[in-house]
Design a protein around this motif. Sequence first.
Motif, PDB file in Angstrom:
ATOM      1  N   HIS A  72       0.831  -1.208   0.000  1.00  0.00           N
ATOM      2  CA  HIS A  72       0.000   0.000   0.000  1.00  0.00           C
ATOM      3  C   HIS A  72       0.867   1.261   0.000  1.00  0.00           C
ATOM      4  O   HIS A  72       0.366   2.350  -0.236  1.00  0.00           O
ATOM      5  CB  HIS A  72      -0.969   0.008   1.185  1.00  0.00           C
ATOM      6  N   ALA A  78       1.865  12.318  -7.446  1.00  0.00           N
ATOM      7  CA  ALA A  78       1.222  13.493  -6.845  1.00  0.00           C
ATOM      8  C   ALA A  78       2.008  13.962  -5.620  1.00  0.00           C
ATOM      9  O   ALA A  78       2.149  15.170  -5.388  1.00  0.00           O
ATOM     10  CB  ALA A  78      -0.226  13.170  -6.469  1.00  0.00           C
ATOM     11  N   HIS A  79       2.532  13.020  -4.841  1.00  0.00           N
ATOM     12  CA  HIS A  79       3.358  13.389  -3.687  1.00  0.00           C
ATOM     13  C   HIS A  79       4.726  13.894  -4.142  1.00  0.00           C
ATOM     14  O   HIS A  79       5.297  14.807  -3.548  1.00  0.00           O
ATOM     15  CB  HIS A  79       3.501  12.196  -2.736  1.00  0.00           C
ATOM     16  N   HIS A  81       5.343  15.626  -6.762  1.00  0.00           N
ATOM     17  CA  HIS A  81       5.235  17.026  -7.203  1.00  0.00           C
ATOM     18  C   HIS A  81       5.403  17.991  -6.033  1.00  0.00           C
ATOM     19  O   HIS A  81       5.970  19.067  -6.184  1.00  0.00           O
ATOM     20  CB  HIS A  81       3.893  17.261  -7.906  1.00  0.00           C
ATOM     21  N   LEU A  87       7.408  19.230 -11.778  1.00  0.00           N
ATOM     22  CA  LEU A  87       6.837  18.063 -12.455  1.00  0.00           C
ATOM     23  C   LEU A  87       7.925  17.134 -12.978  1.00  0.00           C
ATOM     24  O   LEU A  87       7.621  16.007 -13.380  1.00  0.00           O
ATOM     25  CB  LEU A  87       5.967  18.515 -13.647  1.00  0.00           C
ATOM     26  N   ASN A  98       3.611   7.516  -1.335  1.00  0.00           N
ATOM     27  CA  ASN A  98       2.395   8.130  -0.788  1.00  0.00           C
ATOM     28  C   ASN A  98       2.500   8.318   0.729  1.00  0.00           C
ATOM     29  O   ASN A  98       1.620   8.948   1.317  1.00  0.00           O
ATOM     30  CB  ASN A  98       1.155   7.304  -1.164  1.00  0.00           C
ATOM     31  N   VAL A 118       2.861  13.119 -15.157  1.00  0.00           N
ATOM     32  CA  VAL A 118       1.461  13.565 -15.023  1.00  0.00           C
ATOM     33  C   VAL A 118       0.440  12.658 -15.714  1.00  0.00           C
ATOM     34  O   VAL A 118      -0.767  12.812 -15.490  1.00  0.00           O
ATOM     35  CB  VAL A 118       1.249  15.032 -15.514  1.00  0.00           C
ATOM     36  N   ILE A 119       0.894  11.733 -16.557  1.00  0.00           N
ATOM     37  CA  ILE A 119      -0.035  10.952 -17.381  1.00  0.00           C
ATOM     38  C   ILE A 119      -0.232   9.548 -16.810  1.00  0.00           C
ATOM     39  O   ILE A 119       0.730   8.869 -16.446  1.00  0.00           O
ATOM     40  CB  ILE A 119       0.509  10.867 -18.838  1.00  0.00           C
ATOM     41  N   ALA A 120      -1.482   9.099 -16.750  1.00  0.00           N
ATOM     42  CA  ALA A 120      -1.810   7.745 -16.299  1.00  0.00           C
ATOM     43  C   ALA A 120      -1.203   6.712 -17.231  1.00  0.00           C
ATOM     44  O   ALA A 120      -0.998   6.978 -18.424  1.00  0.00           O
ATOM     45  CB  ALA A 120      -3.330   7.564 -16.264  1.00  0.00           C
ATOM     46  N   CYS A 121      -0.945   5.516 -16.733  1.00  0.00           N
ATOM     47  CA  CYS A 121      -0.493   4.445 -17.615  1.00  0.00           C
ATOM     48  C   CYS A 121      -1.641   4.042 -18.526  1.00  0.00           C
ATOM     49  O   CYS A 121      -2.816   4.242 -18.220  1.00  0.00           O
ATOM     50  CB  CYS A 121       0.026   3.258 -16.822  1.00  0.00           C
ATOM     51  N   CYS A 122      -1.276   3.473 -19.675  1.00  0.00           N
ATOM     52  CA  CYS A 122      -2.319   3.003 -20.581  1.00  0.00           C
ATOM     53  C   CYS A 122      -2.999   1.787 -19.972  1.00  0.00           C
ATOM     54  O   CYS A 122      -2.408   1.053 -19.179  1.00  0.00           O
ATOM     55  CB  CYS A 122      -1.762   2.718 -21.978  1.00  0.00           C
ATOM     56  N   ASP A 123      -4.234   1.602 -20.328  1.00  0.00           N
ATOM     57  CA  ASP A 123      -5.045   0.526 -19.767  1.00  0.00           C
ATOM     58  C   ASP A 123      -6.100   0.115 -20.800  1.00  0.00           C
ATOM     59  O   ASP A 123      -6.189   0.708 -21.886  1.00  0.00           O
ATOM     60  CB  ASP A 123      -5.688   0.963 -18.443  1.00  0.00           C
ATOM     61  N   ARG A 126      -8.223   2.824 -22.158  1.00  0.00           N
ATOM     62  CA  ARG A 126      -7.539   3.746 -23.067  1.00  0.00           C
ATOM     63  C   ARG A 126      -7.580   3.218 -24.499  1.00  0.00           C
ATOM     64  O   ARG A 126      -7.824   3.969 -25.439  1.00  0.00           O
ATOM     65  CB  ARG A 126      -6.094   3.933 -22.611  1.00  0.00           C
ATOM     66  N   ALA A 159      -0.378   6.086 -10.450  1.00  0.00           N
ATOM     67  CA  ALA A 159       0.123   6.845 -11.596  1.00  0.00           C
ATOM     68  C   ALA A 159       1.617   6.561 -11.709  1.00  0.00           C
ATOM     69  O   ALA A 159       2.338   6.582 -10.717  1.00  0.00           O
ATOM     70  CB  ALA A 159      -0.131   8.339 -11.399  1.00  0.00           C
TER      71      ALA A 159
ATOM     72  N   ALA B  78      -4.581  11.759 -13.060  1.00  0.00           N
ATOM     73  CA  ALA B  78      -3.640  11.281 -14.073  1.00  0.00           C
ATOM     74  C   ALA B  78      -4.387  10.907 -15.357  1.00  0.00           C
ATOM     75  O   ALA B  78      -3.905  11.165 -16.468  1.00  0.00           O
ATOM     76  CB  ALA B  78      -2.847  10.089 -13.537  1.00  0.00           C
ATOM     77  N   HIS B  81      -5.582  14.154 -17.159  1.00  0.00           N
ATOM     78  CA  HIS B  81      -4.556  14.845 -17.967  1.00  0.00           C
ATOM     79  C   HIS B  81      -4.531  14.307 -19.401  1.00  0.00           C
ATOM     80  O   HIS B  81      -4.290  15.057 -20.343  1.00  0.00           O
ATOM     81  CB  HIS B  81      -3.181  14.701 -17.318  1.00  0.00           C
ATOM     82  N   THR B  82      -4.778  13.012 -19.543  1.00  0.00           N
ATOM     83  CA  THR B  82      -4.846  12.443 -20.897  1.00  0.00           C
ATOM     84  C   THR B  82      -6.117  12.896 -21.601  1.00  0.00           C
ATOM     85  O   THR B  82      -6.063  13.358 -22.754  1.00  0.00           O
ATOM     86  CB  THR B  82      -4.814  10.901 -20.844  1.00  0.00           C
ATOM     87  N   ARG B 100     -11.650   5.847 -17.149  1.00  0.00           N
ATOM     88  CA  ARG B 100     -11.753   6.809 -18.256  1.00  0.00           C
ATOM     89  C   ARG B 100     -13.202   7.137 -18.614  1.00  0.00           C
ATOM     90  O   ARG B 100     -13.532   7.451 -19.753  1.00  0.00           O
ATOM     91  CB  ARG B 100     -10.959   6.319 -19.491  1.00  0.00           C
ATOM     92  N   VAL B 118      -2.292  18.531  -9.882  1.00  0.00           N
ATOM     93  CA  VAL B 118      -1.026  17.774  -9.823  1.00  0.00           C
ATOM     94  C   VAL B 118      -0.521  17.475  -8.415  1.00  0.00           C
ATOM     95  O   VAL B 118       0.404  16.670  -8.248  1.00  0.00           O
ATOM     96  CB  VAL B 118       0.113  18.461 -10.631  1.00  0.00           C
ATOM     97  N   ILE B 119      -1.107  18.103  -7.397  1.00  0.00           N
ATOM     98  CA  ILE B 119      -0.571  17.995  -6.032  1.00  0.00           C
ATOM     99  C   ILE B 119      -1.403  17.021  -5.183  1.00  0.00           C
ATOM    100  O   ILE B 119      -2.629  17.086  -5.172  1.00  0.00           O
ATOM    101  CB  ILE B 119      -0.533  19.393  -5.372  1.00  0.00           C
ATOM    102  N   ALA B 120      -0.725  16.140  -4.447  1.00  0.00           N
ATOM    103  CA  ALA B 120      -1.391  15.208  -3.535  1.00  0.00           C
ATOM    104  C   ALA B 120      -2.117  15.978  -2.441  1.00  0.00           C
ATOM    105  O   ALA B 120      -1.718  17.088  -2.082  1.00  0.00           O
ATOM    106  CB  ALA B 120      -0.358  14.275  -2.897  1.00  0.00           C
ATOM    107  N   GLY B 173       8.571  23.313 -15.608  1.00  0.00           N
ATOM    108  CA  GLY B 173       7.901  22.306 -14.786  1.00  0.00           C
ATOM    109  C   GLY B 173       7.893  22.622 -13.307  1.00  0.00           C
ATOM    110  O   GLY B 173       7.290  21.892 -12.523  1.00  0.00           O
TER     111      GLY B 173
END
Lengths: 227, 227
Positions: A72, A78-79, A81, A87, A98, A118-123, A126, A159, B78, B81-82, B100, B118-120, B173
Motif C-alpha cells: 500500500h 502526486a506526492h 510534485h 513536475l 504516498n 502527469v499521465i496515467a499508464c495506458c489501460d 484507453r 500513476a 492522471a 490529464h490524458t 476513463r 497535480v498535487i497530492a 515544470g
Amino acid sequence: MSHTDIAVPDGVNNSLNIAISADGTAEVGRTYQIPARCGVAVRLARGQVLHIVNPSGSQVCDFFAFAAACLHEHLSMAHLHTSLASLFPKVGDALVSNQRRPLLTITADTSPGVHDTVIACCDHARYRELGCEGYHDNCADNLRMALMAIGLKAPLIPAPFNIWMNVPVQADGSTSFQPPVARAGDCISLRAEVELIAVMSACPQDITPVNGAGVSPDILAFRVSAS
Amino acid sequence: MSHTDIAVPDGVNNSLNIAISADGTAEVGRTYQIPARCGVAVRLARGQVLHIVNPSGSQVCDFFAFAAACLHEHLSMAHLHTSLASLFPKVGDALVSNQRRPLLTITADTSPGVHDTVIACCDHARYRELGCEGYHDNCADNLRMALMAIGLKAPLIPAPFNIWMNVPVQADGSTSFQPPVARAGDCISLRAEVELIAVMSACPQDITPVNGAGVSPDILAFRVSAS
C-alpha cells in the motif's frame, strides 16, 4: 468495466510467464531483457541500484515501485510534485511514496532527462477509447501480471513514473504526446532507499507516438548492481 | 506510518460526526456548511448538480469522487490529464475516472478558474514534514472520515481535484504554492454523470499559504440542485 478485484488483469500476455525469479530477486550484474509490450518485476534490497536501458532510444518505460514491507506504500507522482516542487525529476532527486518517504533516488541518467509524471499508464479503457475492439496489451495489466508472476497482487494502479515519455507542458497547462528524445542505449539508474518491488512495463502504445514516430513498441533491458 | 488498512485515519476530527444524512444523500436546494478543517461526503444521483461555494474566497476544497456502484472507480487526475490534454480543467470539461469514464462535468465556475490537478492532498506525513509534532487535521483523513460517516471505507486515497488551489506550473515544470485567486462567494458547479459519492475537504493547511496569505483555514458550503 468495473473491477471488484483491482489486481485482476483485463486480459493476459506473456508478462505472466517471464518473472526473473520466484520472488523477483535479480542476479546482481546480469542483464535482463523486457520483451516488447510486457512487464517485469524486480525486488531490490536497500542500497541496490537498478539500471534501466533503452536499447532503441524510442521506448517508454512505465515505472512503478512498492515498499516490499507493505504494497500500500507506493511511488506516488502526486506526492513527488510536492516534494520536488516540480513536475520533472532530475539526477539527485528522491522519488517519494504516498507516505512521503524516499523509495528511490535517481543517481544517473545518460538520456536528456525528459520523463513524464502527469499521465496515467495506458489501460484497457484507453485502447477502447482509441478504437481497439479486442484486447490490447497495456501497462496497467502488465503491472498486474508482473506482480502476479512473483506471487503478489497489485493493491491499486498508481500513476506511473513514465521514463523517457515526452509530454511537454505548455505555459497554459496544455500537454501533448511527443516521441521520446532519448538515444539508443540511454540508461537511467535508480538507487533503492528501502527494500522495494519495482515494476517496469515496456509500454505497448502503438497508436499514439509515445514510443517514437514509428509507433513500434520495443524491448527494454535492466540490470541490478550492488551499489 | 504504514497502513495495513488504508481506510483507517491517522487521527480523528469532527468529520466523523457531521454526515448530512445516513447515506450522504442531500436535501435538494438546501445549503450545507463544511466546517473549517473538516470533510463531508455527498451522494449524487445522475444528473444532479453539486454547487460548491467558497465563502471567504481563500479556502481550497480538496475534491474526490467515487462511483457509487464500485468505489474502486474514482476521479483520477492522471487519467484527466490524458482526456483533457491539459493540467487545467475548465467549464464544459468532463472529469474522468480511472476507468476513463466521465464522472462529472464542470457546468459553471464563477471563479477565475484556477484549480490544481497535480498535487497530492495533505496527510499526516505532510504535516510531520512541515514540523508538526502532534496530530494535524489533513485532507486524507478527512476523506477517510467523511466516507466512514456514511458507512463507507476509502479503498485508496486518490490524487484530488484541488478546487481553488493555486499552483502555477512554469515552463520548466517548477511549481509553487500560491494563495487562491478566487473571490468571496465564488461557486463551481459539477454535474454528476453517474451516481457517485463526492467528498469535499475544507483543506486544513495552515503552514503554507495554500488557503490564503493569512493561512487561516475557513469554511466551505455546498448545495445540490436537481439539474
